[in-house]
Design a protein around this motif. Structure first.
Motif, PDB file in Angstrom:
ATOM      1  N   GLU A 155       0.853  -1.200   0.000  1.00  0.00           N
ATOM      2  CA  GLU A 155       0.000   0.000   0.000  1.00  0.00           C
ATOM      3  C   GLU A 155       0.881   1.240   0.000  1.00  0.00           C
ATOM      4  OE1 GLU A 155      -2.949  -0.504  -0.557  1.00  0.00           O
ATOM      5  OE2 GLU A 155      -3.284  -2.566   0.098  1.00  0.00           O
ATOM      6  N   ASP A 175       0.108   4.252  -0.423  1.00  0.00           N
ATOM      7  CA  ASP A 175      -0.477   5.477   0.118  1.00  0.00           C
ATOM      8  C   ASP A 175      -0.544   5.477   1.649  1.00  0.00           C
ATOM      9  OD1 ASP A 175      -2.352   3.494   0.284  1.00  0.00           O
ATOM     10  OD2 ASP A 175      -4.011   4.658  -0.558  1.00  0.00           O
ATOM     11  N   GLU A 193       1.672   3.226  -9.263  1.00  0.00           N
ATOM     12  CA  GLU A 193       0.351   3.574  -8.743  1.00  0.00           C
ATOM     13  C   GLU A 193      -0.616   3.361  -9.913  1.00  0.00           C
ATOM     14  OE1 GLU A 193      -2.419   6.146  -8.529  1.00  0.00           O
ATOM     15  OE2 GLU A 193      -2.818   4.456  -7.209  1.00  0.00           O
ATOM     16  N   SER A 229       1.596  11.338  -7.344  1.00  0.00           N
ATOM     17  CA  SER A 229       0.959  10.023  -7.368  1.00  0.00           C
ATOM     18  C   SER A 229       1.837   8.953  -6.730  1.00  0.00           C
ATOM     19  CB  SER A 229       0.609   9.622  -8.799  1.00  0.00           C
ATOM     20  OG  SER A 229       1.773   9.306  -9.536  1.00  0.00           O
ATOM     21  N   GLY A 241       4.337  10.045  -4.407  1.00  0.00           N
ATOM     22  CA  GLY A 241       4.936  10.644  -3.235  1.00  0.00           C
ATOM     23  C   GLY A 241       6.381  11.046  -3.431  1.00  0.00           C
TER      24      GLY A 241
END
Length: 285
Positions: free
Chosen positions: A149, A151, A173, A268, A270
């Motif tokens: 993950e 995010d 992503e 998108s 980071g």
């Protein structure tokens, strides 16, 4: 987050044209990984639901009936991040927004490295080719990746520490990229799949064979005017600290450069704009 294998395919067609193919690809993947691998799916409101045979039938029906479905099948246990099947469908009018100019349908599935070690790279490659044969892809890639993950708070900070050291690990992503990639190509990877128009834009199979000379690199023509480029018998992570910069990947990157996709929104992943450009050009600079 863990190191694993990622199969990714992009299809430049509306969902209704690829729905049955996606269902068949999903069933092929689920059969390959076995009944104990995938155990849950995400509902529309974000709740995890056990993947019973009844729910599985409902998912198949929804994929065939909806205009732009989203699907996420996950491991049977929390925080394993070994197995996943996800799909982002696009309706025929998905490009109506000016900010979403090149939407495509996208499929991704994961395997843990333990699967590779147990079954061997030949069987994994055969599974990738089987799934690819079911999908009318315009491009795709299979190889090692950061699976997890991205995010989650703090996750990209950890990934940033190692992603430049191990260039063979993909960082994607998928949902965001599926709105922008169009018929361009992300790569290189252990297996790079080229459909149209990318393959024609690069001169076709014979031209690729003339340009790619690294030991272990093969170019194989596939049905549907497409091809797969294989970089050696095993997927590699590389290690820039020890000097393993993956020369065969670098050679392929130079050949693919005219058709490569370039991310335009660093947020998108980071990464800063400078970091994103450095990562995307890790095989070119």
């Amino acid at each position: 987050m863990r190191e694993g294998l990622s199969f990714v395919f992009f299809m430049d067609r509306p969902h209704q044209e690829v729905a049955q193919a996606v269902v068949t690809a999903m069933e092929t993947y689920l059969h390959a990984v076995g009944p104990g691998a995938i155990g849950r799916y995400a509902s529309e409101d974000g709740e995890w639901i056990d993947l019973t045979e009844q729910e599985r039938s409902g998912i198949r029906a929804e994929l065939l009936e909806q205009k732009s479905p989203l699907l996420l099948l996950h491991d049977a246990e929390d925080s394993r991040y070994q197995y996943r099947f996800e799909y982002f469908g696009k309706a025929h009018d998905a490009a109506i927004s000016p900010k979403r100019r090149d939407p495509v349908c996208a499929v991704r599935c994961w395997l843990p490295t333990e699967y590779l070690e147990q079954h061997g790279p030949t069987e994994v490659r055969e599974l990738a080719l089987k799934i690819a044969s079911l999908l009318p892809f315009c491009s795709g890639h299979v190889g090692l990746a950061f699976n997890g993950e991205l995010d989650v708070v703090g996750m990209m900070a950890e990934v940033r520490k190692v992603c430049f050291r191990y260039p063979g690990l993909d960082l994607l992503e998928l949902e965001h990229v599926s709105w922008e990639i169009g018929t361009r190509v992300r790569g290189p990877a252990w297996l790079t799949f080229l459909g149209q128009p990318a393959l024609a834009g690069l001169g076709g199979v014979s031209a690729l064979r003339e340009k790619l000379h690294s030991p272990g690199t093969t170019v194989e023509a596939l049905p549907g005017d497409s091809a797969v480029i294989t970089l050696g018998s095993w997927p590699e992570a590389g290690d820039t600290v020890s000097g393993n910069t993956l020369p065969s990947y670098r050679e392929l990157a130079r050949v693919l450069e005219p058709v490569l996709f370039r991310e335009q929104h660093a947020y998108s992943l980071g990464l800063s704009e400078e970091e994103l450009l450095r990562w995307e050009r890790r095989f070119l600079d």
